[in-house]
Design an enzyme around this catalytic site. Structure first.
Site, short mmCIF file in Angstrom:
data_model
loop_
_atom_site.label_atom_id
_atom_site.label_comp_id
_atom_site.label_asym_id
_atom_site.label_seq_id
_atom_site.Cartn_x
_atom_site.Cartn_y
_atom_site.Cartn_z
N ASP A 204 -32.02 41.30 82.69
CA ASP A 204 -31.95 41.52 81.24
C ASP A 204 -32.32 42.95 80.88
O ASP A 204 -31.64 43.61 80.10
CB ASP A 204 -32.87 40.52 80.54
CG ASP A 204 -32.83 40.66 79.03
OD1 ASP A 204 -32.09 39.89 78.39
OD2 ASP A 204 -33.53 41.53 78.49
N VAL A 235 -30.71 39.47 75.83
CA VAL A 235 -29.39 39.42 76.45
C VAL A 235 -29.21 38.10 77.19
O VAL A 235 -28.14 37.47 77.14
CB VAL A 235 -29.18 40.61 77.39
CG1 VAL A 235 -27.82 40.53 78.07
CG2 VAL A 235 -29.31 41.92 76.62
N ASP A 236 -30.26 37.64 77.89
CA ASP A 236 -30.17 36.33 78.55
C ASP A 236 -29.92 35.22 77.54
O ASP A 236 -29.13 34.30 77.78
CB ASP A 236 -31.48 36.05 79.29
CG ASP A 236 -31.56 36.75 80.64
OD1 ASP A 236 -30.53 37.22 81.13
OD2 ASP A 236 -32.67 36.84 81.20
N ILE A 237 -30.61 35.27 76.40
CA ILE A 237 -30.45 34.23 75.39
C ILE A 237 -29.04 34.26 74.81
O ILE A 237 -28.39 33.21 74.65
CB ILE A 237 -31.50 34.39 74.29
CG1 ILE A 237 -32.91 34.20 74.86
CG2 ILE A 237 -31.25 33.42 73.14
CD1 ILE A 237 -33.15 32.86 75.51
N GLY A 240 -26.71 32.78 77.30
CA GLY A 240 -26.82 31.33 77.33
C GLY A 240 -26.07 30.67 76.18
O GLY A 240 -25.39 29.66 76.36
#
Length: 474
Positions: A204, A235-237, A240
């Site tokens: 991330d 960015v990960d969220i 997802g």
């Protein structure tokens, strides 16, 4: 260690060997006559649009089960850390049966503590893994690989975030799984795609840097600022969330291909056979690919659009907005407050509240483009007045005049605010501690309110391998 953790982890083998051994016999077909898993407590049974009573979702002991909109959808979840687990938690909240397939060591975030929750689990792990079942598959063994293939070929959805090419080496890639399971929706999450960027590590922090987000986050150079990451693995969220969107779009396309209209089968049910219709005909699944870099660039929205159209990259502006003013934080007597003045009418009312009505007639501030051009001068004039009183007093007066304003809250204060507004933002899930006592685990609820098929939170984040040896697979 990165804020959000890697999607492809250099510290661990970026292969399914990281999904090691099984505590139960692997590759053995379970009995189709197995007893139903236990129900989850205190919930009414609400029928969802994809409900199918012939396919039971997981239940936890002593709890009534809520049927959600994705009930009857099984997910084989090979993902770990954040982007993938966040996606599958949302699917679980909406009723999908999510089977978390882990190594003997488990998802790495199980060890990311302190802090821990009321039953001793890492809050990082617990925050994105409620509602799932955990099995351990050793992909360093033939039996473990066979068990993993069984899970993948019986699932509606497979999701993974290994380094591109890893799953293929173990016969678990999209082509192999879809050959045995034509209806599968197979979601691959990577940092930079599976072609030219396939060997780049997907952290991330790294993507916030190379993806441009840090270049527009933080104070400007002339104020001594530096490129800055945001305070969560955003960015990960975002990735997802995009995975969830892609998976549900592919499921809808599969249903349509199997002959179901916009409301399911001819009898109004979901019509799910193994992967499609009541008579067993199969709608084709597809490969869903989501990248961290693509997700970030899409989320840059107006900043990316202006760059493409003008050829000029925006810089860091602290809390200010490139196209609106005043739209930033300001100092009050005791603490900062945020003002989001988006119209000329709001600006005129704000000027009256602070006792400077003439500012609305000043040619420098008469309209938004003029205010943007003279942002520094306007900020100085506004702060001169705002510094004379506490933030709470200003916010009360601004709110009374329908001028968007608020204090800069801590996370605890933000949760308190959401609860005071009756947003249902905190989910409580019963879980048993090591001492045998039941405690309520608190987590942030899925922020999607469905009137007929609401999200539910009946099962806590699983212990590693908690569901090994279960005979629910059929």
């Amino acid at each position: 260690m990165t804020t959000g953790g890697p999607v492809t982890q250099p510290e661990q083998p970026s292969t399914p060997a990281a999904h090691g051994g099984s505590a139960a016999p692997s590759g053995t077909a379970p009995s189709p006559q197995a007893a139903e898993p236990p129900r989850s407590a205190g919930h009414e049974r609400t029928l969802g649009p994809l409900d199918d009573d012939a396919v039971e979702a997981p239940r936890s002991a002593g709890h009534e089960r809520t049927i959600g909109p994705l009930d009857g959808i099984r997910v084989a979840d090979f993902s770990r850390v954040l982007a993938g687990p966040y996606a599958t938690m949302i699917l679980a909240d909406l009723g999908a049966d999510v089977i978390k397939i882990e190594s003997p060591d488990g998802d790495g975030t199980r060890q990311w503590s302190p802090p821990v929750n009321a039953v001793g689990q890492s809050t990082y792990f617990a925050g994105v893994n409620r509602g799932k079942r955990s099995v351990v598959c050793d992909l360093r063994s033939e039996a473990g690989i066979a068990r993993a293939r069984e899970l993948a070929t019986s699932a509606d959805v497979v999701i993974e975030n290994f380094k591109p090419g890893t799953m293929e080496r173990f016969g678990l890639g999209y082509e192999a799984v879809s050959a045995a399971n034509p209806g599968v929706v197979y979601c691959s999450i990577s940092g930079f795609g599976d072609t030219a960027g396939k060997d780049l590590p997907g952290y991330d922090l790294l993507v916030q840097a190379v993806g441009g987000l840090m270049s527009i986050t933080g104070q400007p150079d002339d104020e001594g600022g530096q490129p800055t990451k945001v305070g969560v693995a955003l960015v990960d969220i975002l990735t997802g969330l995009n995975a969830v969107i892609g998976i549900q779009a592919a499921l809808r396309a599969r249903d349509r291909a199997s002959g179901h209209g916009p409301h399911g089968g001819a009898d109004g049910t979901s019509g799910r056979g193994q992967h499609g219709s009541v008579d067993g005909t199969v709608g084709r699944g597809q490969h869903v690919r989501v990248t961290l870099l693509g997700s970030l660039l899409s989320a840059l929205a107006n900043q990316a659009s202006s760059t493409l159209e003008t050829g000029v990259s925006p810089g860091r502006m602290g809390n200010a907005h490139p196209s609106i003013s005043p739209y930033e934080t300001f100092r009050a007597e005791d603490q900062p407050l945020a003002l989001a003045v988006g119209t000329d009418g709001q600006f005129a009312r704000m000027c009256r509240v602070i006792g400077r009505p003439e500012l609305a007639e000043d040619p420098r501030f008469a309209d938004n483009p003029s205010r943007v051009a003279h942002r520094a001068a306007l900020r100085e004039l506004l702060e001169e007045r705002l510094l004379t009183r506490p933030a709470a007093e200003w916010i009360a007066e601004f709110t009374a005049e329908q001028i968007p304003a608020g204090r800069v809250n801590t996370i605890a204060q933000a949760i308190e605010l959401a609860e005071s507004l009756d947003l249902g933002i905190v989910a409580e899930t019963p879980a048993q501690g090591a001492d045998g006592d039941t405690r309520a685990l608190r987590s942030i609820a899925t922020p999607i309110s469905l009137s007929a098929t609401p999200a539910s939170y009946g099962t806590p984040p699983p212990a590693l391998g908690e569901h090994d040896g279960a005979t629910w697979l059929r």
